[in-house]
Design a protein around this motif. Structure first.
Motif: not given
Length: 78
Positions: A36-63
């Motif tokens: 839900h956090i990534l859906e909101w943050r990535l809207q309109g960017t063309g970046i896909d939401i990662p399909s695993t917890l670990e990848d989603a967590e890493q993206l949230c931390i990196d950004e």
């Protein structure tokens, strides 16, 4: 008795906590929160939401969107 805790914080906000009965449920809850956090943050960017917890967590931390932690906690039933 033990519970699984999902603790997360969107950067700049207060910690939020979910209590879960199993690790599997906690991991699913954590992924749903990050999704839900990534859906909101990535809207309109063309970046896909990662399909695993670990990848989603890493993206949230990196950004610097959010931090999440899952851990087991003993509970005294009194």
């Amino acid at each position: 008795m033990k519970l699984w805790v999902v603790q997360y914080r969107e950067f700049g906000e207060e910690d939020q906590i979910y209590l879960c009965s199993t690790e599997e449920y906690a991991r699913q809850r954590a992924y749903n929160v990050l999704w839900h956090i990534l859906e909101w943050r990535l809207q309109g960017t063309g970046i896909d939401i990662p399909s695993t917890l670990e990848d989603a967590e890493q993206l949230c931390i990196d950004e610097e969107y959010a931090y999440i932690n899952i851990y087991e906690q003993g509970v005294d039933n009194g």
